[in-house]
Design a protein around this motif. Structure first.
Motif, PDB file in Angstrom:
ATOM      1  N   PRO A   1       2.735  48.147 -15.091  1.00 26.27           N
ATOM      2  CA  PRO A   1       2.879  48.982 -16.292  1.00 26.27           C
ATOM      3  C   PRO A   1       2.535  48.183 -17.561  1.00 26.27           C
ATOM      4  CG  PRO A   1       4.793  49.205 -14.851  1.00 26.27           C
ATOM      5  CD  PRO A   1       3.946  48.127 -14.260  1.00 26.27           C
ATOM      6  N   ARG A   2       2.006  48.903 -18.553  1.00 21.55           N
ATOM      7  CA  ARG A   2       1.537  48.218 -19.770  1.00 21.55           C
ATOM      8  C   ARG A   2       2.646  47.456 -20.489  1.00 21.55           C
ATOM      9  NH1 ARG A   2      -3.106  49.238 -22.342  1.00 21.55           N
ATOM     10  NH2 ARG A   2      -2.474  47.396 -23.502  1.00 21.55           N
ATOM     11  N   THR A   3       3.903  47.867 -20.302  1.00 17.42           N
ATOM     12  CA  THR A   3       5.017  47.150 -20.932  1.00 17.42           C
ATOM     13  C   THR A   3       5.225  45.770 -20.318  1.00 17.42           C
ATOM     14  OG1 THR A   3       6.419  48.278 -19.336  1.00 17.42           O
ATOM     15  CG2 THR A   3       6.344  49.197 -21.560  1.00 17.42           C
ATOM     16  N   HIS A   4       4.641  45.543 -19.134  1.00 18.27           N
ATOM     17  CA  HIS A   4       4.875  44.292 -18.396  1.00 18.27           C
ATOM     18  C   HIS A   4       3.781  43.252 -18.634  1.00 18.27           C
ATOM     19  CE1 HIS A   4       7.620  46.967 -16.482  1.00 18.27           C
ATOM     20  NE2 HIS A   4       7.730  46.345 -15.336  1.00 18.27           N
ATOM     21  N   THR A   5       2.774  43.590 -19.435  1.00 19.38           N
ATOM     22  CA  THR A   5       1.583  42.733 -19.449  1.00 19.38           C
ATOM     23  C   THR A   5       0.945  42.661 -20.837  1.00 19.38           C
ATOM     24  OG1 THR A   5      -0.515  42.340 -18.295  1.00 19.38           O
ATOM     25  CG2 THR A   5       0.042  44.631 -18.699  1.00 19.38           C
ATOM     26  N   ILE A   6       0.382  41.497 -21.142  1.00 21.25           N
ATOM     27  CA  ILE A   6      -0.394  41.357 -22.386  1.00 21.25           C
ATOM     28  C   ILE A   6      -1.504  40.345 -22.123  1.00 21.25           C
ATOM     29  CG2 ILE A   6       1.165  39.593 -23.353  1.00 21.25           C
ATOM     30  CD1 ILE A   6       0.537  40.807 -26.138  1.00 21.25           C
ATOM     31  N   THR A   7      -2.666  40.615 -22.693  1.00 21.69           N
ATOM     32  CA  THR A   7      -3.819  39.740 -22.476  1.00 21.69           C
ATOM     33  C   THR A   7      -4.451  39.398 -23.820  1.00 21.69           C
ATOM     34  OG1 THR A   7      -4.237  40.712 -20.313  1.00 21.69           O
ATOM     35  CG2 THR A   7      -6.068  39.568 -21.321  1.00 21.69           C
ATOM     36  N   THR A   8      -4.866  38.140 -23.960  1.00 21.78           N
ATOM     37  CA  THR A   8      -5.580  37.717 -25.167  1.00 21.78           C
ATOM     38  C   THR A   8      -6.882  37.042 -24.736  1.00 21.78           C
ATOM     39  OG1 THR A   8      -4.569  35.501 -25.233  1.00 21.78           O
ATOM     40  CG2 THR A   8      -3.408  37.276 -26.384  1.00 21.78           C
ATOM     41  N   LYS A   9      -7.753  36.809 -25.702  1.00 18.96           N
ATOM     42  CA  LYS A   9      -8.967  36.068 -25.371  1.00 18.96           C
ATOM     43  C   LYS A   9      -9.326  35.145 -26.516  1.00 18.96           C
ATOM     44  CE  LYS A   9     -12.730  38.923 -27.116  1.00 18.96           C
ATOM     45  NZ  LYS A   9     -13.966  39.648 -26.843  1.00 18.96           N
ATOM     46  N   ARG A  10     -10.030  34.088 -26.179  1.00 16.30           N
ATOM     47  CA  ARG A  10     -10.518  33.168 -27.208  1.00 16.30           C
ATOM     48  C   ARG A  10     -11.884  32.650 -26.822  1.00 16.30           C
ATOM     49  NH1 ARG A  10      -9.931  28.136 -24.944  1.00 16.30           N
ATOM     50  NH2 ARG A  10      -8.268  28.023 -23.408  1.00 16.30           N
ATOM     51  N   PHE A  11     -12.659  32.368 -27.847  1.00 12.54           N
ATOM     52  CA  PHE A  11     -14.004  31.822 -27.682  1.00 12.54           C
ATOM     53  C   PHE A  11     -13.879  30.344 -27.343  1.00 12.54           C
ATOM     54  CE2 PHE A  11     -17.804  30.075 -30.030  1.00 12.54           C
ATOM     55  CZ  PHE A  11     -18.762  30.603 -29.180  1.00 12.54           C
ATOM     56  N   GLN A  12     -14.555  29.905 -26.311  1.00 13.07           N
ATOM     57  CA  GLN A  12     -14.521  28.482 -25.975  1.00 13.07           C
ATOM     58  C   GLN A  12     -15.940  27.934 -25.898  1.00 13.07           C
ATOM     59  OE1 GLN A  12     -11.593  26.969 -23.303  1.00 13.07           O
ATOM     60  NE2 GLN A  12     -12.824  25.190 -22.737  1.00 13.07           N
ATOM     61  N   GLU A  13     -16.147  26.785 -26.584  1.00 16.92           N
ATOM     62  CA  GLU A  13     -17.502  26.281 -26.768  1.00 16.92           C
ATOM     63  C   GLU A  13     -17.884  25.267 -25.693  1.00 16.92           C
ATOM     64  OE1 GLU A  13     -18.278  25.773 -31.128  1.00 16.92           O
ATOM     65  OE2 GLU A  13     -16.298  26.669 -31.279  1.00 16.92           O
ATOM     66  N   CYS A  14     -17.838  25.710 -24.455  1.00 13.87           N
ATOM     67  CA  CYS A  14     -18.362  24.904 -23.353  1.00 13.87           C
ATOM     68  C   CYS A  14     -18.638  25.823 -22.172  1.00 13.87           C
ATOM     69  CB  CYS A  14     -17.404  23.787 -22.954  1.00 13.87           C
ATOM     70  SG  CYS A  14     -15.947  24.332 -22.065  1.00 13.87           S
ATOM     71  N   ASN A  15     -19.320  25.278 -21.197  1.00 17.23           N
ATOM     72  CA  ASN A  15     -19.674  26.045 -19.997  1.00 17.23           C
ATOM     73  C   ASN A  15     -18.431  26.547 -19.265  1.00 17.23           C
ATOM     74  OD1 ASN A  15     -20.353  25.758 -16.795  1.00 17.23           O
ATOM     75  ND2 ASN A  15     -22.076  26.568 -17.954  1.00 17.23           N
ATOM     76  N   TRP A  16     -18.565  27.681 -18.633  1.00 14.55           N
ATOM     77  CA  TRP A  16     -17.429  28.313 -17.953  1.00 14.55           C
ATOM     78  C   TRP A  16     -16.807  27.406 -16.892  1.00 14.55           C
ATOM     79  CZ3 TRP A  16     -16.586  29.616 -12.831  1.00 14.55           C
ATOM     80  CH2 TRP A  16     -17.640  29.330 -11.957  1.00 14.55           C
ATOM     81  N   LEU A  17     -17.640  26.621 -16.174  1.00 12.02           N
ATOM     82  CA  LEU A  17     -17.111  25.837 -15.051  1.00 12.02           C
ATOM     83  C   LEU A  17     -16.214  24.695 -15.543  1.00 12.02           C
ATOM     84  CD1 LEU A  17     -17.137  25.456 -11.954  1.00 12.02           C
ATOM     85  CD2 LEU A  17     -19.081  23.910 -12.261  1.00 12.02           C
ATOM     86  N   GLN A  18     -16.606  24.129 -16.672  1.00 14.55           N
ATOM     87  CA  GLN A  18     -15.792  23.074 -17.282  1.00 14.55           C
ATOM     88  C   GLN A  18     -14.392  23.586 -17.621  1.00 14.55           C
ATOM     89  OE1 GLN A  18     -18.839  21.187 -19.357  1.00 14.55           O
ATOM     90  NE2 GLN A  18     -17.491  20.605 -21.025  1.00 14.55           N
ATOM     91  N   ALA A  19     -14.365  24.800 -18.137  1.00 14.10           N
ATOM     92  CA  ALA A  19     -13.080  25.410 -18.496  1.00 14.10           C
ATOM     93  C   ALA A  19     -12.293  25.747 -17.235  1.00 14.10           C
ATOM     94  CB  ALA A  19     -13.328  26.663 -19.333  1.00 14.10           C
ATOM     95  N   LEU A  20     -12.963  26.328 -16.251  1.00 13.62           N
ATOM     96  CA  LEU A  20     -12.292  26.634 -14.979  1.00 13.62           C
ATOM     97  C   LEU A  20     -11.696  25.365 -14.369  1.00 13.62           C
ATOM     98  CD1 LEU A  20     -11.928  28.573 -12.349  1.00 13.62           C
ATOM     99  CD2 LEU A  20     -13.843  27.230 -11.508  1.00 13.62           C
ATOM    100  N   GLU A  21     -12.460  24.284 -14.408  1.00 14.06           N
ATOM    101  CA  GLU A  21     -11.980  23.046 -13.779  1.00 14.06           C
ATOM    102  C   GLU A  21     -10.694  22.557 -14.435  1.00 14.06           C
ATOM    103  OE1 GLU A  21     -16.239  21.538 -11.903  1.00 14.06           O
ATOM    104  OE2 GLU A  21     -15.494  20.521 -13.693  1.00 14.06           O
ATOM    105  N   GLY A  22     -10.525  22.833 -15.731  1.00 17.43           N
ATOM    106  CA  GLY A  22      -9.249  22.520 -16.374  1.00 17.43           C
ATOM    107  C   GLY A  22      -8.131  23.404 -15.847  1.00 17.43           C
ATOM    108  N   GLY A  23      -8.484  24.637 -15.512  1.00 20.51           N
ATOM    109  CA  GLY A  23      -7.485  25.596 -15.050  1.00 20.51           C
ATOM    110  C   GLY A  23      -6.956  25.303 -13.651  1.00 20.51           C
ATOM    111  N   ILE A  24      -7.708  24.536 -12.864  1.00 20.34           N
ATOM    112  CA  ILE A  24      -7.229  24.232 -11.504  1.00 20.34           C
ATOM    113  C   ILE A  24      -6.837  22.767 -11.371  1.00 20.34           C
ATOM    114  CG2 ILE A  24      -8.468  26.114 -10.400  1.00 20.34           C
ATOM    115  CD1 ILE A  24     -10.674  24.222  -9.631  1.00 20.34           C
ATOM    116  N   ASP A  25      -6.706  22.098 -12.499  1.00 13.94           N
ATOM    117  CA  ASP A  25      -6.402  20.672 -12.511  1.00 13.94           C
ATOM    118  C   ASP A  25      -4.947  20.508 -12.936  1.00 13.94           C
ATOM    119  OD1 ASP A  25      -6.137  18.006 -13.218  1.00 13.94           O
ATOM    120  OD2 ASP A  25      -7.358  18.199 -15.020  1.00 13.94           O
ATOM    121  N   SER A  26      -4.065  20.653 -11.955  1.00 16.92           N
ATOM    122  CA  SER A  26      -2.634  20.664 -12.237  1.00 16.92           C
ATOM    123  C   SER A  26      -2.121  19.303 -12.705  1.00 16.92           C
ATOM    124  CB  SER A  26      -1.943  21.086 -10.935  1.00 16.92           C
ATOM    125  OG  SER A  26      -0.676  21.527 -11.112  1.00 16.92           O
ATOM    126  N   SER A  27      -2.847  18.232 -12.422  1.00 11.87           N
ATOM    127  CA  SER A  27      -2.292  16.905 -12.711  1.00 11.87           C
ATOM    128  C   SER A  27      -2.269  16.610 -14.214  1.00 11.87           C
ATOM    129  CB  SER A  27      -3.058  15.819 -11.950  1.00 11.87           C
ATOM    130  OG  SER A  27      -4.151  15.359 -12.684  1.00 11.87           O
TER     131      SER A  27
END
Ligand code: FES
Ligand code: FE2
Length: 427
Positions: free
Chosen positions: A154-180
């Protein structure tokens, strides 16, 4: 490290590239619904997968995503007049409907069949969970609409935002899976950020800076497990979900909402960092919504074009005194910009031939490998990549304490499935 040809293969997503073909098999977040707030509102320019497009909402509330440029002589339809069920080019008045079909060329004789022959490229645009999603592939391979839990609660349970990031998508993804990096870069935020603090497990992040990574394949991508020492000889597992090609979900903390990202290529040197925050079993609280809007957690304050206020041009407002005093680890404030500043600092596309990877990079290594396999399988044999099926999308990350003899893949198996009305497994 990664060979240049392999890095090129998975970082380049323009039309006709193999990775571009792969991305064009999925529904991708294109716009926030708030960007087209009402019928006949101003159109929005958007570049996705290196294609320049314009989105609009017509008089009947239908969404359209069409080529940005007028078929007559190439004017940007962002200047267009959104009126009477179509977008009219302001140069000579050619008008297009939401499918890109030209419906009027006012300079031609009345009743002329000429407009029928003119059609701009168009892609479907649908609303789910406050996000407008597009599918940029062939109509015959269009999948069912997206089933990600953040977009279906339900819409009351969720919110989404976005931001412009100035690098390739994979570089950003790699930060997202780098838990260390969390125990270093974000260590001060674990205790000060309202979307992270007060979780019992935070102490395990502080106390054990040498997580052991165990990465195993999931149906849609990878489970990236990071194991830290907990109490009484048990292990604290944080298991990130990566679903092909560009969805990540951060392991939860306490009863905080679940959150994560979509990393959507704009072109090969820029991406949209989409950040969702949701709770499967309860509405988000006022405090949580306020925190998101104030740029806490993985969210950030931006200008009207969704570019972060702290950005490359102002050195991300780095606070050297705060860095020295230990207020923040890198001197940049906020989790989102801590990540973005460092990922952007690597250049638009980092040279992966020069890396020196270590065991905590196993998630990144395996994700690249899976992407390479999938992109080749699609290009050579037409095999559809993982992550398109609804079942691959109904996933959750988890954080869990387990005895040392229990492999997380088995012990946490139920925790990985998004089930309506079932609370997340979190410590
Ligand atoms: S360029 Fe658009 S109508 Fe002429
Ligand atoms: Fe981070």
């Amino acid at each position: 490290m990664l060979k240049k040809e392999h890095s090129d293969l998975i970082t380049q997503t323009g039309p006709g590239t193999p990775m571009g073909q792969l991305f064009r098999r999925y529904w991708m977040p294109a716009l926030l619904a708030e960007e087209l707030p009402e019928n006949d509102c101003p159109p929005v320019r958007i570049k996705l997968l290196s294609e320049r497009l314009v989105a609009f909402r017509d008089t009947q509330g239908r969404y359209g995503l069409i080529d940005e440029f007028c078929a007559h002589r190439g004017v940007s339809l962002w200047f267009g007049r959104n009126e009477d069920c179509g977008l009219r080019c302001p140069y000579h008045g050619w008008k297009y409907d939401v499918t890109g079909q030209c419906v009027d060329v006012p300079s031609e004789p009345e009743g002329s069949a000429f407009p029928n022959r003119i059609k701009l490229k168009n892609y479907p645009l649908i609303e789910r969970g406050g996000v407008l999603w597009t599918y940029m592939g062939l109509p015959e391979t269009q999948p069912q609409p997206p089933e990600w839990e953040f977009a279906t609660v339900p819409r009351t349970h969720t919110i989404t935002t976005k931001r412009f990031q100035e690098c390739n998508w994979l570089q950003a993804l790699e930060g997202g899976i780098d838990s260390s990096h969390v125990s270093f870069l974000h260590r001060s935020e674990l205790n000060t950020d309202p979307l992270f603090w007060n979780a019992r497990a935070n102490q395990y992040n502080f106390n054990d800076l040498r997580p052991v990574f165990e990465v195993v394949e999931s149906p849609g991508g990878l489970y990236i497990g990071a194991r830290r020492n907990a109490d009484d000889g048990n292990y604290y597992w944080r298991i990130t979900q990566w679903v092909m090609p560009n969805f990540t979900m951060i392991p939860p903390r306490g009863d905080h909402p679940l959150h994560g990202h979509f990393w959507v290529p704009i072109d090969d040197g820029n991406c949209w960092a989409w950040s969702y925050e949701y709770h499967p079993t309860r509405p988000l609280t006022e405090e949580e919504l306020t925190a998101v809007l104030e740029g806490k957690g993985i969210h950030v304050k931006t200008d009207a074009n969704y570019r972060p206020l702290a950005n490359k041009d102002n050195d991300y407002l780095i606070d050297r005194a705060g860095q020295k005093a230990g207020k923040t680890y890198s001197g940049v404030h906020g989790i989102a910009m801590q990540d973005a500043s460092l990922q952007e600092s690597m250049g638009p596309v980092v040279d992966r031939t020069k890396e020196n990877l270590v065991s905590t990079d196993n998630g990144i290594i395996m994700a690249r490998y899976r992407l390479l396999i999938a992109v080749k399988a699609l290009a050579d044999k037409g095999i559809a990549p993982p992550g398109i099926e609804a079942e691959h999308q109904k996933v959750r990350s988890a954080s869990i304490i387990l005895p040392p003899n229990q492999p997380f893949k088995e012990a946490a198996k139920d925790a990985f499935v998004a089930r309506p009305a079932v609370a997340p497994v979190s410590v």
